[in-house]
Structure formats: C-alpha cells, structure tokens
Design a protein around this motif. Sequence first.
Motif, PDB file in Angstrom:
ATOM      1  N   GLY A 185       0.927  -1.017   0.107  1.00  0.00           N
ATOM      2  CA  GLY A 185       0.226  -0.014   0.228  1.00  0.00           C
ATOM      3  C   GLY A 185       1.204   1.370   0.308  1.00  0.00           C
ATOM      4  N   SER A 186       0.322   2.550   0.784  1.00  0.00           N
ATOM      5  CA  SER A 186       1.401   3.460   1.613  1.00  0.00           C
ATOM      6  C   SER A 186       2.934   3.225   1.676  1.00  0.00           C
ATOM      7  CB  SER A 186       0.911   4.584   1.301  1.00  0.00           C
ATOM      8  OG  SER A 186      -0.170   4.486   2.845  1.00  0.00           O
ATOM      9  N   GLY A 187       2.965   2.813   2.397  1.00  0.00           N
ATOM     10  CA  GLY A 187       3.813   1.786   3.746  1.00  0.00           C
ATOM     11  C   GLY A 187       4.828   0.209   3.372  1.00  0.00           C
ATOM     12  N   TYR A 188       5.366  -0.036   4.269  1.00  0.00           N
ATOM     13  CA  TYR A 188       6.327  -0.971   3.916  1.00  0.00           C
ATOM     14  C   TYR A 188       5.858  -2.195   4.847  1.00  0.00           C
ATOM     15  CZ  TYR A 188       8.163   2.333   1.103  1.00  0.00           C
ATOM     16  OH  TYR A 188       8.752   3.423   0.311  1.00  0.00           O
ATOM     17  N   ARG A 189       6.258  -3.413   4.625  1.00  0.00           N
ATOM     18  CA  ARG A 189       6.738  -4.477   5.341  1.00  0.00           C
ATOM     19  C   ARG A 189       8.119  -5.428   5.272  1.00  0.00           C
ATOM     20  NH1 ARG A 189       1.621  -8.284   4.882  1.00  0.00           N
ATOM     21  NH2 ARG A 189       0.833  -6.002   5.893  1.00  0.00           N
ATOM     22  N   LEU A 190       8.566  -5.561   6.272  1.00  0.00           N
ATOM     23  CA  LEU A 190       9.432  -5.788   7.141  1.00  0.00           C
ATOM     24  C   LEU A 190       9.218  -7.447   7.172  1.00  0.00           C
ATOM     25  CD1 LEU A 190       9.720  -2.710   7.706  1.00  0.00           C
ATOM     26  CD2 LEU A 190      11.957  -3.640   8.984  1.00  0.00           C
ATOM     27  N   ILE A 198       7.008  -6.822  10.312  1.00  0.00           N
ATOM     28  CA  ILE A 198       6.251  -5.199  10.926  1.00  0.00           C
ATOM     29  C   ILE A 198       6.269  -4.268   9.971  1.00  0.00           C
ATOM     30  CG2 ILE A 198       7.449  -3.361  12.208  1.00  0.00           C
ATOM     31  CD1 ILE A 198       9.469  -5.052  13.464  1.00  0.00           C
ATOM     32  N   ASP A 199       5.002  -3.874  10.004  1.00  0.00           N
ATOM     33  CA  ASP A 199       4.354  -3.221   8.829  1.00  0.00           C
ATOM     34  C   ASP A 199       5.197  -1.611   9.780  1.00  0.00           C
ATOM     35  OD1 ASP A 199       3.108  -4.788   7.746  1.00  0.00           O
ATOM     36  OD2 ASP A 199       0.903  -4.441   8.614  1.00  0.00           O
ATOM     37  N   ALA A 200       5.260  -0.942   8.973  1.00  0.00           N
ATOM     38  CA  ALA A 200       6.160   0.611   9.088  1.00  0.00           C
ATOM     39  C   ALA A 200       5.323   1.730   7.879  1.00  0.00           C
ATOM     40  CB  ALA A 200       7.672   0.840   9.055  1.00  0.00           C
ATOM     41  N   GLU A 201       5.284   2.702   7.900  1.00  0.00           N
ATOM     42  CA  GLU A 201       5.576   3.901   6.944  1.00  0.00           C
ATOM     43  C   GLU A 201       5.854   4.679   6.674  1.00  0.00           C
ATOM     44  OE1 GLU A 201       2.889   7.372   8.270  1.00  0.00           O
ATOM     45  OE2 GLU A 201       1.276   6.221   9.777  1.00  0.00           O
ATOM     46  N   ARG A 202       7.271   4.657   7.110  1.00  0.00           N
ATOM     47  CA  ARG A 202       7.908   5.449   7.312  1.00  0.00           C
ATOM     48  C   ARG A 202       9.808   4.000   7.271  1.00  0.00           C
ATOM     49  NH1 ARG A 202       7.614  11.377   6.907  1.00  0.00           N
ATOM     50  NH2 ARG A 202       6.127  11.305   5.653  1.00  0.00           N
TER      51      ARG A 202
END
Length: 392
Positions: A185-190, A198-202
């Motif tokens: 989506g508009s973020g990231y998944r580690l 872990i999901d993160a916006e940045r």
Amino acid sequence: MTSLDPPVPGPVTGSRYVVIGAGLAGAATAWHLARDGHEVTLVERTRPAATDGSSHGSARIFRYGYTDRLYAELVVRSRAGFDELEALVGRQLITPTGSVDFGEERDPRALAAVLAGLGVEHELLPRAQAQHRFPQLAPDTDVLWHPGAGVIDAEGTVQAMVDLAVGAGAQLATDWPVAEVRRVGSGYRLLSEDGRTIDAERVVVAAGGWLPTLLPRLPLPAGFRSGLPPLEVSQENAYHFPYRDTPEQSWPTSIHGSAAIQTYTLPGGRDAQFRGQKVAEFNAGLKLSTAAHQTGVIDPANRARVIAYVEQYLPGLVPEPYAQTTCLFTNTPTEDFVIDGVDGITIVSACSGHGAKFAPVTGELAAAVATGDGARVPDRFRLGAAKAPVRA
C-alpha cells in the motif's frame, strides 16, 4: 537489568517508523525520532552493538582533526550531542586523552588552520618539542596536539541511546534479522528470516556492513539505487600492545600518515583490560562483499607491518601484541557518508572507518531525512552530489 545486559525482545507488529540496525547510527536515529515524539521501532539482527558489527567495544577515537572543514564542524556539533547524552544518562561516554596528528600525509599545519578557524583548542608543536612532551612517541614531523580529543565507549554509547529511545516510547526488537522489505500500500512490510513481519509507514536502514546484502531487497526506485556509491566492506585488523612502563599520564590517541603507512592508536579501554594501546593500520584489511563473509582471522602480513611500525614510532610500547581482533569498515569511494532517502526509505551509511565520533549528529540528520526535512543534510551526503575524497 544493567546497561550492558542484552535487552529482552518482545512482540512487535507495526510502527510508524522502523529503524533497521542498532549500531551507533541506528540507535542514534531511533533516539532522535523517539525524543521528538514519533512512534518508532528499532530492529536488530542480534543485539545492540553486536560483536560482529562495527559499533561494539569500548575504544573508538573522538577527534577534531580534519582538514575537511565540513567534518570538523560536524565534530563540534557531535561533541555537544555527546555532552547531552552524558548528562542524560549520568555517565561518561568519552574519556579525555587529547590527540596528536603527525606525518607528511596528515599535514599538521593544515589541520591546525582548520581548528583555528573553528576555535578548537590546539597547539602546533615542532618535532623535537613534541618528542619531549610525548616521549612514548617518535614523530617524524611537526605534531598537531588538541586536548579536546578522547576515546569513545562505543558500546556504552549505543546502549545509552537505546535506553533513551525506549524511555521515550520506542520499541526494541532484538534477534530480528531483516530478510526483505516490501512495498505494501502506502507503506512497507519488513520480513524477518523466520517469517515474522513488522509494518511501517517509513523505514530507516542503518545496517552497517550488512547494507550491501540488504540493498537488493529494498524496494528502491532505479534512479535512487543507481545513485548510491559502491559500498566496500573490509575486515580490519587491530592489535593491543602493552605499555613498556606504567603511564604517568593518559596516552593520547594518535593519527599518523606517511607515504608508507597510515595508522591510528588509542588507549584500549576495557576491551583489552586497560593494559595498553590499540594500534591499527587504516583501511588495510581483507575486502569483503558483505559483513556476512567476515572470517575473524588476523592477516599475518598486516600483523608484521604493525609490529614493525610500533618498533619504529611507538617506543613507549612493547612491540609484541598481547591481544588482537578484527572489526568491520564499510567504505564509500570518497569516505563520505550517505544519508538520503526516497519514498519513505532512508539509507544511512555513516561509515568508512571514521563514523563513530559523529553518532549523535548522524542520528539527527537521518531522523530529519526520515521525517521529510532532508534539506538539513549536507549536500555531500545526498545522492548525486559531486564528491571529492575526504581529507580525514
């Protein structure tokens, strides 16, 4: 739990900011983000200041001696950051020793001119006077002395910044090796190597010698990726030599540059039972493609060169090491740092063997890029800027 005990990992599933790597650069970035009220998670492959990384142990040089004014200015800023850290955690992180620079390649007069312009206390000593003041050394040129230098407790500094970040609300995930970062989506998944996420916006990537491995697994635009300088990881050799006599005063750190060899020395700290001086040849180690390929094996030819160096230039030491170790450098071709980002991913590579002293300011700059204020970062650290080799 003492400040050097391994932190206890806990379950983490999401955070606005995720910082990868709990060495000096990553811990500093997490501290700056958390203190400014941002939700942040710091993830570390093993534990903060890991022994197979670049930020372990108790002995790194803090010095002002750069002929490159940008770096000298940043040292002044970083000293203020260390002062703040020490006040916040109530313990010393830099042990004062002073520092000497000598050798034709070091250009003591040029170093003195930069320090004079910044108001940093220093003396330019004729060779004979320097040898009288520092009989444990045998300089081959005039010497720059600046008393504000010292020895950084790298591991203690990492732990201090981690503790402050966690105290300000950051989460810490240890034993969390990042295998990949995906766009979601508009973020990231580690993704970890065992499938945790872990999901993160940045995302801020401060992976040190593991950065070359991780870079191909980051969703970076082709243009940004192509602008990154080549990163060369090297396994450096360092040796601890015993003092010939019990020092009556603290030994200074030293940087020596000649056509034949470039070296650095510093008191070894608790890494080697405070018994002697740590001596190493700068950037002379085994070249690796990534930190995962380090062997920990000392190069016998390098060992012989450094022993010969001690015999010639360090008469205050017994020229037989009582301890030896390897460590990692991550080098850019110019020895400049990389602090830049795109689309919510920030790359931090405070590297090239001289980054430890800048930890507080590195974290400040990386946090600025991550939060959208990259204009605060010197152009030299941004991609696409014209680069000339650092005169360190």
